[in-house]
Write a protein that holds these residues in place. Sequence first.
Motif, mmCIF file in Angstrom:
data_model
loop_
_atom_site.group_PDB
_atom_site.id
_atom_site.type_symbol
_atom_site.label_atom_id
_atom_site.label_comp_id
_atom_site.label_asym_id
_atom_site.label_seq_id
_atom_site.Cartn_x
_atom_site.Cartn_y
_atom_site.Cartn_z
ATOM 1 N N VAL A 26 -2.798 -4.028 -15.782
ATOM 2 C CA VAL A 26 -3.992 -3.280 -15.392
ATOM 3 C C VAL A 26 -3.705 -1.795 -15.617
ATOM 4 O O VAL A 26 -2.731 -1.252 -15.098
ATOM 5 C CB VAL A 26 -4.353 -3.520 -13.911
ATOM 6 C CG1 VAL A 26 -5.596 -2.727 -13.538
ATOM 7 C CG2 VAL A 26 -4.568 -5.007 -13.661
ATOM 8 N N THR A 27 -4.562 -1.155 -16.416
ATOM 9 C CA THR A 27 -4.330 0.239 -16.807
ATOM 10 C C THR A 27 -5.388 1.155 -16.201
ATOM 11 O O THR A 27 -6.576 0.827 -16.204
ATOM 12 C CB THR A 27 -4.346 0.382 -18.335
ATOM 13 O OG1 THR A 27 -3.351 -0.476 -18.903
ATOM 14 C CG2 THR A 27 -4.051 1.818 -18.743
ATOM 15 N N THR A 28 -4.929 2.274 -15.667
ATOM 16 C CA THR A 28 -5.835 3.323 -15.210
ATOM 17 C C THR A 28 -5.341 4.645 -15.776
ATOM 18 O O THR A 28 -4.147 4.819 -16.037
ATOM 19 C CB THR A 28 -5.898 3.374 -13.666
ATOM 20 O OG1 THR A 28 -6.917 4.303 -13.278
ATOM 21 C CG2 THR A 28 -4.571 3.812 -13.076
ATOM 22 N N ARG A 51 7.310 -1.414 -11.175
ATOM 23 C CA ARG A 51 5.976 -2.013 -11.235
ATOM 24 C C ARG A 51 5.059 -1.311 -12.232
ATOM 25 O O ARG A 51 3.992 -1.834 -12.557
ATOM 26 C CB ARG A 51 5.330 -1.973 -9.843
ATOM 27 C CG ARG A 51 6.017 -2.861 -8.812
ATOM 28 C CD ARG A 51 5.747 -4.322 -9.097
ATOM 29 N NE ARG A 51 6.443 -5.192 -8.182
ATOM 30 C CZ ARG A 51 6.006 -5.524 -6.964
ATOM 31 N NH1 ARG A 51 4.871 -5.015 -6.525
ATOM 32 N NH2 ARG A 51 6.694 -6.329 -6.204
ATOM 33 N N TYR A 52 5.444 -0.142 -12.724
ATOM 34 C CA TYR A 52 4.537 0.650 -13.549
ATOM 35 C C TYR A 52 5.216 1.100 -14.850
ATOM 36 O O TYR A 52 6.433 1.283 -14.908
ATOM 37 C CB TYR A 52 4.054 1.888 -12.790
ATOM 38 C CG TYR A 52 3.290 1.574 -11.540
ATOM 39 C CD1 TYR A 52 1.921 1.375 -11.567
ATOM 40 C CD2 TYR A 52 3.949 1.467 -10.319
ATOM 41 C CE1 TYR A 52 1.213 1.082 -10.417
ATOM 42 C CE2 TYR A 52 3.255 1.169 -9.161
ATOM 43 C CZ TYR A 52 1.887 0.971 -9.208
ATOM 44 O OH TYR A 52 1.194 0.686 -8.068
ATOM 45 N N CYS A 53 4.368 1.265 -15.855
ATOM 46 C CA CYS A 53 4.787 1.863 -17.120
ATOM 47 C C CYS A 53 3.876 3.068 -17.352
ATOM 48 O O CYS A 53 2.642 2.913 -17.459
ATOM 49 C CB CYS A 53 4.665 0.848 -18.261
ATOM 50 S SG CYS A 53 5.194 1.482 -19.857
ATOM 51 N N VAL A 54 4.465 4.271 -17.403
ATOM 52 C CA VAL A 54 3.691 5.511 -17.499
ATOM 53 C C VAL A 54 3.920 6.153 -18.866
ATOM 54 O O VAL A 54 5.063 6.405 -19.253
ATOM 55 C CB VAL A 54 4.094 6.487 -16.379
ATOM 56 C CG1 VAL A 54 3.240 7.757 -16.452
ATOM 57 C CG2 VAL A 54 3.946 5.837 -15.005
ATOM 58 N N PRO A 75 1.962 -7.125 -14.228
ATOM 59 C CA PRO A 75 1.527 -8.295 -13.434
ATOM 60 C C PRO A 75 2.458 -8.540 -12.253
ATOM 61 O O PRO A 75 3.678 -8.433 -12.374
ATOM 62 C CB PRO A 75 1.586 -9.450 -14.445
ATOM 63 C CG PRO A 75 1.485 -8.779 -15.784
ATOM 64 C CD PRO A 75 2.177 -7.463 -15.647
ATOM 65 N N PHE A 76 1.871 -8.867 -11.126
ATOM 66 C CA PHE A 76 2.669 -9.139 -9.925
ATOM 67 C C PHE A 76 1.817 -9.919 -8.929
ATOM 68 O O PHE A 76 0.598 -10.017 -9.067
ATOM 69 C CB PHE A 76 3.174 -7.836 -9.304
ATOM 70 C CG PHE A 76 2.123 -7.064 -8.550
ATOM 71 C CD1 PHE A 76 2.177 -6.953 -7.177
ATOM 72 C CD2 PHE A 76 1.070 -6.438 -9.227
ATOM 73 C CE1 PHE A 76 1.219 -6.234 -6.484
ATOM 74 C CE2 PHE A 76 0.115 -5.726 -8.544
ATOM 75 C CZ PHE A 76 0.190 -5.617 -7.161
ATOM 76 N N ASP A 77 2.488 -10.500 -7.926
ATOM 77 C CA ASP A 77 1.801 -11.219 -6.848
ATOM 78 C C ASP A 77 1.372 -10.202 -5.798
ATOM 79 O O ASP A 77 2.208 -9.574 -5.140
ATOM 80 C CB ASP A 77 2.723 -12.273 -6.226
ATOM 81 C CG ASP A 77 3.059 -13.385 -7.211
ATOM 82 O OD1 ASP A 77 2.210 -13.663 -8.070
ATOM 83 O OD2 ASP A 77 4.166 -13.951 -7.122
ATOM 84 N N TYR A 78 0.077 -10.059 -5.657
ATOM 85 C CA TYR A 78 -0.460 -9.041 -4.766
ATOM 86 C C TYR A 78 -0.140 -9.349 -3.304
ATOM 87 O O TYR A 78 -0.362 -10.459 -2.818
ATOM 88 C CB TYR A 78 -1.983 -8.951 -4.944
ATOM 89 C CG TYR A 78 -2.656 -8.010 -3.979
ATOM 90 C CD1 TYR A 78 -2.447 -6.644 -4.062
ATOM 91 C CD2 TYR A 78 -3.504 -8.492 -2.985
ATOM 92 C CE1 TYR A 78 -3.067 -5.775 -3.182
ATOM 93 C CE2 TYR A 78 -4.124 -7.630 -2.105
ATOM 94 C CZ TYR A 78 -3.904 -6.272 -2.210
ATOM 95 O OH TYR A 78 -4.522 -5.422 -1.334
#
Length: 245
Positions: A26-28, A51-54, A75-78
């Motif tokens: 999910v990208t913002t 958890r993130y790729c910036v 992707p991860f288990d929320y």
Amino acid sequence: MARLEQVLILEPPNELKFKGPFTDVVTTNLKLKNPADKRVCFKVKTTAPRRYCVRPNSGIIDPGSTVTVSVMLQPFDYDPNEKSKHKFMVQTVYAPPGAADMEAVWKDAKPEDLMDSKLRCVFELPFENEKSNDLEMSKSAAITNAPKSDGPAIPKSASASLDDTEVRKLMEECKRLQVELVKMTDENRQLKDDGLRLRKAAQSGNPVSSTSSVAIRDNGSTALPSLLVVIAAIFIGFFLGKFIL
């Protein structure tokens, strides 16, 4: 070097929003705008780096320019209890003239020359919103359609169970009365056979005690009313069973 009061304009200014489900990346986007007349170095940090790729996570922004930073949530288990742990920070400092080595810029920067802009992460799950709306609608419908009653109502299942118990008892009583009827019928037949045999014996001239004859007649007369009572009880039970069912 002067203290930085406001170097970059962040859009959005306070938070990064991610819309689930989080079964894929999910990208913002985060926009960094430099309104100053000097070049600005920036660096993006997070409390959950795995958890993130910036991209880009650091760089230089020229005066009046804007850089778009893509923040990609893996992707991860929320877990709702974990969302408050995810935060971002954009750190900025003025770039010295002719600076080429970014690592040297950050290493030589003094604490009073740095400015930090913090952002929190917001996670949205569509099915959570739908579930909440459905729950509210269900509650409203239940209150609107609830029947009004003056007294406590007996649950339908309890009422049905009570009826079944009464019917079962009535059927058992009918069976018992049928057994009694068969028994009384056999006794009545036996008495009739005995009476017939005594009459034949009397006609043939065999002396029979009057006491035996009287006893047999008494037994027969007693058996007949009892038989009628049993038959009446069976019919009453049958009709009661019909009305209950």
